[in-house]
Design a protein around this motif. Structure first.
Motif, PDB file in Angstrom:
ATOM      1  N   PRO A  64      -4.636  68.944  20.213  1.00 59.17           N
ATOM      2  CA  PRO A  64      -4.922  69.899  21.344  1.00 59.17           C
ATOM      3  C   PRO A  64      -5.914  71.039  21.343  1.00 59.17           C
ATOM      4  O   PRO A  64      -6.235  71.407  22.050  1.00 59.17           O
ATOM      5  N   GLY A  65      -6.269  71.369  20.027  1.00 59.25           N
ATOM      6  CA  GLY A  65      -7.249  72.320  19.936  1.00 59.25           C
ATOM      7  C   GLY A  65      -8.013  72.062  18.558  1.00 59.25           C
ATOM      8  O   GLY A  65      -7.833  71.438  17.558  1.00 59.25           O
ATOM      9  N   ARG A  66      -9.400  72.644  18.723  1.00 65.21           N
ATOM     10  CA  ARG A  66     -10.326  72.448  17.754  1.00 65.21           C
ATOM     11  C   ARG A  66      -9.732  73.111  16.249  1.00 65.21           C
ATOM     12  O   ARG A  66      -9.191  74.305  16.396  1.00 65.21           O
ATOM     13  N   VAL A  67      -9.751  72.559  15.205  1.00 65.96           N
ATOM     14  CA  VAL A  67      -9.194  73.308  13.926  1.00 65.96           C
ATOM     15  C   VAL A  67     -10.390  73.409  12.951  1.00 65.96           C
ATOM     16  O   VAL A  67     -11.234  72.642  12.804  1.00 65.96           O
ATOM     17  N   GLU A  68     -10.656  74.508  12.300  1.00 68.21           N
ATOM     18  CA  GLU A  68     -11.791  75.177  11.617  1.00 68.21           C
ATOM     19  C   GLU A  68     -11.374  74.853  10.130  1.00 68.21           C
ATOM     20  O   GLU A  68     -10.304  75.543   9.536  1.00 68.21           O
ATOM     21  N   ILE A  69     -12.309  74.193   9.485  1.00 67.60           N
ATOM     22  CA  ILE A  69     -12.172  74.201   7.860  1.00 67.60           C
ATOM     23  C   ILE A  69     -13.275  74.870   7.243  1.00 67.60           C
ATOM     24  O   ILE A  69     -14.519  74.292   7.828  1.00 67.60           O
ATOM     25  N   LYS A  70     -13.123  75.672   6.370  1.00 69.28           N
ATOM     26  CA  LYS A  70     -14.210  76.214   5.855  1.00 69.28           C
ATOM     27  C   LYS A  70     -14.306  75.792   4.319  1.00 69.28           C
ATOM     28  O   LYS A  70     -13.603  75.345   3.644  1.00 69.28           O
ATOM     29  N   PRO A  71     -15.672  75.762   3.569  1.00 70.95           N
ATOM     30  CA  PRO A  71     -15.950  75.378   2.332  1.00 70.95           C
ATOM     31  C   PRO A  71     -15.154  75.962   1.433  1.00 70.95           C
ATOM     32  O   PRO A  71     -14.896  77.472   1.624  1.00 70.95           O
ATOM     33  N   GLY A  72     -14.277  75.467   0.597  1.00 70.16           N
ATOM     34  CA  GLY A  72     -13.260  76.062  -0.264  1.00 70.16           C
ATOM     35  C   GLY A  72     -11.999  76.123  -0.162  1.00 70.16           C
ATOM     36  O   GLY A  72     -10.981  75.956  -0.882  1.00 70.16           O
ATOM     37  N   ASP A  73     -11.754  75.643   1.360  1.00 73.05           N
ATOM     38  CA  ASP A  73     -10.242  75.234   1.498  1.00 73.05           C
ATOM     39  C   ASP A  73      -9.920  73.984   0.798  1.00 73.05           C
ATOM     40  O   ASP A  73     -10.588  72.983   0.393  1.00 73.05           O
ATOM     41  N   GLU A  74      -8.496  73.857   0.808  1.00 74.28           N
ATOM     42  CA  GLU A  74      -7.770  72.550   0.184  1.00 74.28           C
ATOM     43  C   GLU A  74      -7.232  71.884   1.225  1.00 74.28           C
ATOM     44  O   GLU A  74      -6.360  72.467   2.193  1.00 74.28           O
ATOM     45  N   LEU A  75      -7.286  70.596   1.383  1.00 72.79           N
ATOM     46  CA  LEU A  75      -6.665  69.791   2.270  1.00 72.79           C
ATOM     47  C   LEU A  75      -5.860  68.625   1.538  1.00 72.79           C
ATOM     48  O   LEU A  75      -6.048  68.218   0.347  1.00 72.79           O
ATOM     49  N   LEU A  76      -4.461  68.780   1.920  1.00 71.45           N
ATOM     50  CA  LEU A  76      -3.318  67.792   1.586  1.00 71.45           C
ATOM     51  C   LEU A  76      -2.933  66.687   2.306  1.00 71.45           C
ATOM     52  O   LEU A  76      -2.671  67.179   3.450  1.00 71.45           O
ATOM     53  N   VAL A  77      -3.010  65.490   2.123  1.00 69.12           N
ATOM     54  CA  VAL A  77      -2.487  64.421   2.597  1.00 69.12           C
ATOM     55  C   VAL A  77      -1.092  64.023   2.200  1.00 69.12           C
ATOM     56  O   VAL A  77      -1.124  63.653   0.746  1.00 69.12           O
ATOM     57  N   GLU A  78      -0.153  64.225   2.760  1.00 69.39           N
ATOM     58  CA  GLU A  78       1.297  63.592   2.420  1.00 69.39           C
ATOM     59  C   GLU A  78       1.699  62.345   3.114  1.00 69.39           C
ATOM     60  O   GLU A  78       1.466  62.277   4.434  1.00 69.39           O
ATOM     61  N   CYS A  79       2.141  61.425   2.519  1.00 69.89           N
ATOM     62  CA  CYS A  79       2.442  59.991   3.024  1.00 69.89           C
ATOM     63  C   CYS A  79       4.069  59.437   2.618  1.00 69.89           C
ATOM     64  O   CYS A  79       4.276  59.936   1.425  1.00 69.89           O
TER      65      CYS A  79
ATOM     66  N   SER B 184      13.216  56.920   0.435  1.00 68.21           N
ATOM     67  CA  SER B 184      12.106  57.867   0.875  1.00 68.21           C
ATOM     68  C   SER B 184      11.584  57.846  -0.388  1.00 68.21           C
ATOM     69  O   SER B 184      11.961  57.973  -1.555  1.00 68.21           O
ATOM     70  N   PHE B 185      10.000  57.932  -0.199  1.00 72.31           N
ATOM     71  CA  PHE B 185       9.202  58.165  -1.172  1.00 72.31           C
ATOM     72  C   PHE B 185       7.821  58.686  -0.942  1.00 72.31           C
ATOM     73  O   PHE B 185       7.111  58.395   0.103  1.00 72.31           O
ATOM     74  N   LEU B 186       7.436  59.930  -1.490  1.00 73.91           N
ATOM     75  CA  LEU B 186       6.491  60.772  -0.754  1.00 73.91           C
ATOM     76  C   LEU B 186       5.266  60.492  -1.708  1.00 73.91           C
ATOM     77  O   LEU B 186       5.462  60.675  -3.242  1.00 73.91           O
ATOM     78  N   SER B 187       3.996  60.422  -1.235  1.00 73.38           N
ATOM     79  CA  SER B 187       2.810  60.341  -1.978  1.00 73.38           C
ATOM     80  C   SER B 187       1.969  61.374  -1.546  1.00 73.38           C
ATOM     81  O   SER B 187       1.942  61.785  -0.499  1.00 73.38           O
ATOM     82  N   TYR B 188       0.976  62.080  -2.421  1.00 75.45           N
ATOM     83  CA  TYR B 188       0.102  63.143  -2.193  1.00 75.45           C
ATOM     84  C   TYR B 188      -1.444  62.667  -2.572  1.00 75.45           C
ATOM     85  O   TYR B 188      -1.474  62.201  -3.490  1.00 75.45           O
ATOM     86  N   GLY B 189      -2.167  63.132  -1.648  1.00 77.37           N
ATOM     87  CA  GLY B 189      -3.924  63.152  -1.910  1.00 77.37           C
ATOM     88  C   GLY B 189      -4.434  64.295  -1.791  1.00 77.37           C
ATOM     89  O   GLY B 189      -4.323  64.761  -0.595  1.00 77.37           O
ATOM     90  N   LEU B 190      -4.925  64.861  -2.735  1.00 77.84           N
ATOM     91  CA  LEU B 190      -5.492  66.339  -2.572  1.00 77.84           C
ATOM     92  C   LEU B 190      -7.141  66.142  -2.379  1.00 77.84           C
ATOM     93  O   LEU B 190      -7.527  65.433  -2.954  1.00 77.84           O
ATOM     94  N   CYS B 191      -7.531  66.994  -1.386  1.00 76.23           N
ATOM     95  CA  CYS B 191      -8.909  67.105  -1.418  1.00 76.23           C
ATOM     96  C   CYS B 191      -9.521  68.761  -1.720  1.00 76.23           C
ATOM     97  O   CYS B 191      -8.747  69.655  -0.934  1.00 76.23           O
ATOM     98  N   LYS B 192     -10.453  68.943  -2.387  1.00 76.34           N
ATOM     99  CA  LYS B 192     -10.704  70.262  -2.789  1.00 76.34           C
ATOM    100  C   LYS B 192     -12.317  70.273  -2.109  1.00 76.34           C
ATOM    101  O   LYS B 192     -13.055  69.530  -2.600  1.00 76.34           O
ATOM    102  N   THR B 193     -12.592  71.200  -1.013  1.00 79.04           N
ATOM    103  CA  THR B 193     -13.848  71.227  -0.623  1.00 79.04           C
ATOM    104  C   THR B 193     -14.787  72.033  -1.287  1.00 79.04           C
ATOM    105  O   THR B 193     -15.882  72.279  -0.899  1.00 79.04           O
TER     106      THR B 193
END
Length: 618
Positions: A429-444, A359-368
């Motif tokens: 299943p439902g709409r997800v709201e992202i506001k300016p300033g939120d951080e989004l993280l992808v884990e693979c 198992s190996f986890l990689s991360y990619g960060l987004c700052k809006t």
């Protein structure tokens, strides 16, 4: 011997009953369907109730023997569950919730969590319909989740319940598809426009990225693209790995012809805002009725870059291909103009996965926080309605997590059972709201047990990617927001002395990879400062930095309580249970070739009691 005979007698009493009719009767229509084998012998229909957390299956097999359907694991069928049924020669039926002890041996579960809704046999087919909870409290029943599910189907040529690997098939399916195409509006004025590469000679290389630039339809007023589907040639093997359509800024100077997307001429990699995308295993996709891709206004792109990834692993010569994307558009405008935001790990060799990793986890960060500055205008809150997940061959799971003011809000999307061969656009299943300033993280999550050398981020199928495409509205000019770890820090943590990023990438090759060093590398990549790269449709790039926040796992939902059977430790508290919901079908309208459900459950419960008593006295 007496005990064995008594058990057999009780089993036949509980599960075999006089025939009460030859039809399933009036039953609700199941919206989804799929063939499960290459010869189209096994056909599955299904539907589900998200609120009740119950799924209904109807399995139709061209056989006069027994049939079975269940869920299994990625690498082995051992431990997989299988609901089996048969119509016996005397017209009685057999129905049982079982699991695989080994590849060839079935054993009945300690409890029966599947409810029989119909079991018939005619001159051609045996058809079995049943329902089951998404998650029962039986450890032998695998969960039905919003992830990719590996559906196991098997059958026999007669009613002898014996597994034959030649008649057992596993197919990855996204079962809980919340929007069915039949539920969507189909405009009567639909116009078709194809974006394709014609008669392209595929090189004899393992991997080719072919790119060309094509105009979008010329229209006199605003239109919306509302659907797309792949156009693929049959090459008797999977040659086309993915197709992406990128919008080009109207100020871009574009080359002509077809060339390597990421080769010597950098002009063929221009345009980075994805409009639509398809990958292996996917089918057509129609946007929600209130969303479309805008074309025909001065703000809309006039040209696109078409990218087709070919995987010619057998290096076959003389292969010509005409593939692309077919788009459907209409003058009947929708409420919102959609966009696509690309998240994940920046695709280049600083992204690495060690060999022989369980198992190996990689991360990619987004700052809006810089989105509004880069967009050139205020950025309204982003409403995410769909997504596409993408890794290559070593990818096992992905998720995108949202944070606000340092606090984890939600998991936007995930697949804990990702399959490279099933990459399709999915609705939330439902709409997800992202506001300016939120951080989004992808884990693979990756696994490289079959590899003896490092796997680097890159375009080839044997390289790796970690990408999630979010489909949202209203559209803005941001095309991608991806991160990667400070490789100098990572190299230092692994005991390598380096002074710049190039040395850091080279030094990773010097590491002796052991389970300990793999975990150390994973920890270093997570703790390192993330370099965040944000790009607009006009190729404006802005960099920032950040740190990877912790991910709080989403708790498992409650299991459905039923009598008998072993309860998992995490389900022992009352909070771990929920009342057994009503099935989707109307029991009063189905004509079943079996005893009433109450009699079946009584017989099965009695069998469990007798078995426990005999084992205690043995």
């Amino acid at each position: 011997m007496a005990r064995v005979l008594l058990l057999r007698l009780l089993l036949l009493t509980a599960l075999a009953a006089p025939s009460q009719g030859n039809r399933l009767g009036s039953t609700p229509r199941l919206r989804y369907s799929r063939f499960l084998d290459p010869s189209n012998v096994i056909f599955l229909r299904w539907d589900f109730d998200l609120e009740a957390e119950v799924i209904t299956f109807e399995l139709q097999v061209r056989t006069a023997g027994w049939v079975g359907l269940g869920v299994t694991h990625r690498y082995t069928n051992v431990g997989g569950d299988l609901v089996v049924g048969a119509v016996l020669p005397n017209g009685n039926v057999y129905f049982s919730d079982q699991h695989l002890v080994d590849e060839d041996t079935l054993e009945e579960d300690g409890r029966q969590d599947a409810e029989l809704l119909g079991l018939t046999e005619d001159a051609v087919y045996t058809t079995m319909r049943f329902s089951r909870p998404f998650r029962s409290c039986d450890p032998h029943d695998l969960d039905i989740t919003g992830d990719t599910v590996r559906v196991l189907a098997a059958y026999g040529l007669d009613d002898t319940l014996k597994m034959d690997q030649g008649r057992a098939f596993v197919k990855s399916i996204f079962l809980l598809q919340v929007v069915h195409p039949d539920d969507l509006d189909a405009p009567e004025d639909a116009i078709i426009h194809d974006l394709e590469i014609t008669d392209f000679l595929i090189p004899e290389d393992d991997t080719t990225y072919a790119c060309t630039f094509l105009p979008l339809p010329i229209v006199s007023k605003k239109h919306h693209i509302y659907k797309f589907e792949p156009k693929l040639m049959d090459h008797n093997e999977t040659i086309v790995h993915h197709i992406l359509v990128y919008a080009c800024g109207n100020a871009s100077v574009l080359p002509t012809g077809i060339s390597d997307c990421y080769g010597a001429d950098p002009a063929f990699s221009l345009c980075s805002q994805v409009i639509v995308g398809w990958a292996v295993g996917g089918t057509s996709y129609q946007f929600p009725d209130d969303v479309g891709v805008s074309i025909g206004t001065p703000l809309d792109p006039q040209w696109i870059r078409l990218e087709i990834h070919y995987s010619n692993f057998h290096n076959r010569p003389g292969l010509y291909d005409t593939s692309g994307i077919r788009m459907y558009y209409t003058a009947r405008l929708r409420a919102h103009d959609m966009g696509v935001l690309q998240l994940g790990v920046f695709t280049f060799p600083i992204h690495f996965i060690p060999p022989r990793a369980e198992s190996f986890l990689s991360y990619g960060l987004c700052k809006t926080e810089k989105f509004e500055e880069m967009n050139g205008a205020p950025v309204p809150d982003i409403q995410v309605y769909g997504y596409l997940l993408h890794t290559h061959l070593t990818g096992r799971a992905l998720q995108a997590v949202q944070y606000r003011n340092g606090t984890q809000l939600r998991t936007i999307c995930k697949d804990a059972s990702y399959d490279f061969n099933l990459q399709e656009t999915r609705d939330l299943p439902g709409r997800v709201e992202i506001k300016p300033g939120d951080e989004l993280l992808v884990e693979c999550h990756y696994q490289t047990l079959d590899r003896d050398s490092l796997t680097f981020g890159g375009p080839s199928t044997i390289n790796e990617m970690c990408l999630i495409f979010l489909f949202y509205y209203p559209r803005n000019n941001i095309s991608s927001c991806m991160g990667y770890p400070d490789i100098i820090y990572v190299a230092h943590e692994l005991g390598e002395e380096v002074s710049d990023s190039m040395e850091g990438m080279m030094a990773i090759n010097n590491v002796e990879w052991t389970p300990e060093s793999i975990k150390k590398a994973e920890k270093a990549c997570k703790e390192a400062e993330q370099m965040v790269i944000i790009k607009t449709i006009d190729e404006v790039v802005e960099n920032t930095t950040g740190l990877i926040p912790e991910i709080t796992p989403t708790p498992r939902g409650p299991c459905v309580e039923s009598s008998g059977g072993k309860v998992e430790p995490q389900d022992e508290s009352p909070a771990g249970f929920k009342a057994s919901p009503m099935a989707l079908s109307d029991a009063g309208t189905a004509t079943l070739r079996c005893l009433p459900l109450a009699a079946l459950l009584f017989g099965q419960g009695a069998l469990s009691w007798l078995l426990a008593t005999l084992q205690t006295r043995a």
